[in-house]
Design a protein around this motif. Structure first.
Motif, PDB file in Angstrom:
ATOM      1  N   LEU A 107      -3.372  74.041 -28.478  1.00  0.00           N
ATOM      2  CA  LEU A 107      -2.667  74.899 -29.427  1.00  0.00           C
ATOM      3  C   LEU A 107      -1.185  74.535 -29.545  1.00  0.00           C
ATOM      4  N   THR A 108      -0.567  74.226 -28.413  1.00  0.00           N
ATOM      5  CA  THR A 108       0.875  73.984 -28.414  1.00  0.00           C
ATOM      6  C   THR A 108       1.243  72.518 -28.548  1.00  0.00           C
ATOM      7  N   GLY A 109       0.302  71.625 -28.288  1.00  0.00           N
ATOM      8  CA  GLY A 109       0.605  70.198 -28.326  1.00  0.00           C
ATOM      9  C   GLY A 109       1.218  69.732 -27.013  1.00  0.00           C
ATOM     10  N   ILE A 110       1.390  68.429 -26.911  1.00  0.00           N
ATOM     11  CA  ILE A 110       1.949  67.824 -25.709  1.00  0.00           C
ATOM     12  C   ILE A 110       3.233  67.112 -26.116  1.00  0.00           C
ATOM     13  N   ALA A 111       4.283  67.327 -25.350  1.00  0.00           N
ATOM     14  CA  ALA A 111       5.543  66.640 -25.635  1.00  0.00           C
ATOM     15  C   ALA A 111       5.345  65.136 -25.480  1.00  0.00           C
ATOM     16  N   ALA A 112       5.923  64.364 -26.380  1.00  0.00           N
ATOM     17  CA  ALA A 112       5.754  62.913 -26.350  1.00  0.00           C
ATOM     18  C   ALA A 112       6.261  62.323 -25.039  1.00  0.00           C
ATOM     19  N   SER A 113       7.289  62.902 -24.464  1.00  0.00           N
ATOM     20  CA  SER A 113       7.851  62.371 -23.220  1.00  0.00           C
ATOM     21  C   SER A 113       6.923  62.565 -22.026  1.00  0.00           C
ATOM     22  N   SER A 114       6.056  63.585 -22.061  1.00  0.00           N
ATOM     23  CA  SER A 114       5.173  63.840 -20.922  1.00  0.00           C
ATOM     24  C   SER A 114       3.719  63.453 -21.189  1.00  0.00           C
ATOM     25  N   ASN A 115       3.452  62.832 -22.317  1.00  0.00           N
ATOM     26  CA  ASN A 115       2.089  62.443 -22.656  1.00  0.00           C
ATOM     27  C   ASN A 115       1.764  61.104 -22.001  1.00  0.00           C
ATOM     28  N   PRO A 116       0.875  61.091 -20.997  1.00  0.00           N
ATOM     29  CA  PRO A 116       0.552  59.837 -20.308  1.00  0.00           C
ATOM     30  C   PRO A 116      -0.295  58.883 -21.162  1.00  0.00           C
ATOM     31  N   PHE A 117      -0.854  59.358 -22.260  1.00  0.00           N
ATOM     32  CA  PHE A 117      -1.727  58.524 -23.081  1.00  0.00           C
ATOM     33  C   PHE A 117      -1.008  57.903 -24.271  1.00  0.00           C
ATOM     34  N   LYS A 118       0.253  58.212 -24.435  1.00  0.00           N
ATOM     35  CA  LYS A 118       1.009  57.666 -25.550  1.00  0.00           C
ATOM     36  C   LYS A 118       1.274  56.185 -25.296  1.00  0.00           C
ATOM     37  N   ASP A 119       1.118  55.384 -26.335  1.00  0.00           N
ATOM     38  CA  ASP A 119       1.380  53.952 -26.201  1.00  0.00           C
ATOM     39  C   ASP A 119       2.850  53.732 -25.883  1.00  0.00           C
ATOM     40  N   LYS A 120       3.098  52.815 -24.940  1.00  0.00           N
ATOM     41  CA  LYS A 120       4.476  52.514 -24.550  1.00  0.00           C
ATOM     42  C   LYS A 120       5.136  51.576 -25.558  1.00  0.00           C
ATOM     43  N   LYS A 121       4.342  50.680 -26.126  1.00  0.00           N
ATOM     44  CA  LYS A 121       4.859  49.724 -27.094  1.00  0.00           C
ATOM     45  C   LYS A 121       4.100  49.869 -28.389  1.00  0.00           C
ATOM     46  N   THR A 122       4.725  49.424 -29.431  1.00  0.00           N
ATOM     47  CA  THR A 122       4.019  49.388 -30.705  1.00  0.00           C
ATOM     48  C   THR A 122       3.457  47.986 -30.891  1.00  0.00           C
ATOM     49  N   CYS A 123       2.379  47.894 -31.615  1.00  0.00           N
ATOM     50  CA  CYS A 123       1.754  46.618 -31.878  1.00  0.00           C
ATOM     51  C   CYS A 123       2.321  46.036 -33.160  1.00  0.00           C
ATOM     52  N   VAL A 124       2.721  44.772 -33.116  1.00  0.00           N
ATOM     53  CA  VAL A 124       3.286  44.119 -34.287  1.00  0.00           C
ATOM     54  C   VAL A 124       2.383  42.945 -34.670  1.00  0.00           C
ATOM     55  N   LEU A 125       1.942  42.922 -35.872  1.00  0.00           N
ATOM     56  CA  LEU A 125       1.134  41.819 -36.378  1.00  0.00           C
ATOM     57  C   LEU A 125       2.015  40.873 -37.171  1.00  0.00           C
ATOM     58  N   LEU A 126       1.869  39.610 -36.945  1.00  0.00           N
ATOM     59  CA  LEU A 126       2.641  38.623 -37.698  1.00  0.00           C
ATOM     60  C   LEU A 126       1.826  38.004 -38.793  1.00  0.00           C
TER      61      LEU A 126
END
Length: 73
Positions: A54-73
């Motif tokens: 209901l409240t969501g998870i803060a991005a800073s405490s979300n262990p499943f959030k990707d650390k890097k973004t994927c870049v396609l060339l």
């Protein structure tokens, strides 16, 4: 003839087990569904502030959030 008696005695034993099970279930105390549902609703309302669905998870405490973004060339 012997296998007929064994089959008959097995079905009597199974019927007795089923009867015992049904008697045990019939003797159990049942809760009224309206009381149980009301308790569940009250519990959900009291704990909704800590429910991450209901409240969501803060991005800073979300262990499943990707650390890097994927870049396609």
């Amino acid at each position: 003839m012997l296998s007929g008696k064994m089959s008959s005695s097995n079905s009597v034993i199974q019927a007795q087990k089923l009867l015992d099970q049904l008697r045990m279930e019939a003797g159990m105390e049942r809760f009224k569904i309206s009381l149980t549902a009301a308790d569940l609703v009250r519990y959900c309302q009291e704990h909704r502030h800590s429910d991450p669905l209901l409240t969501g998870i803060a991005a800073s405490s979300n262990p499943f959030k990707d650390k890097k973004t994927c870049v396609l060339l």
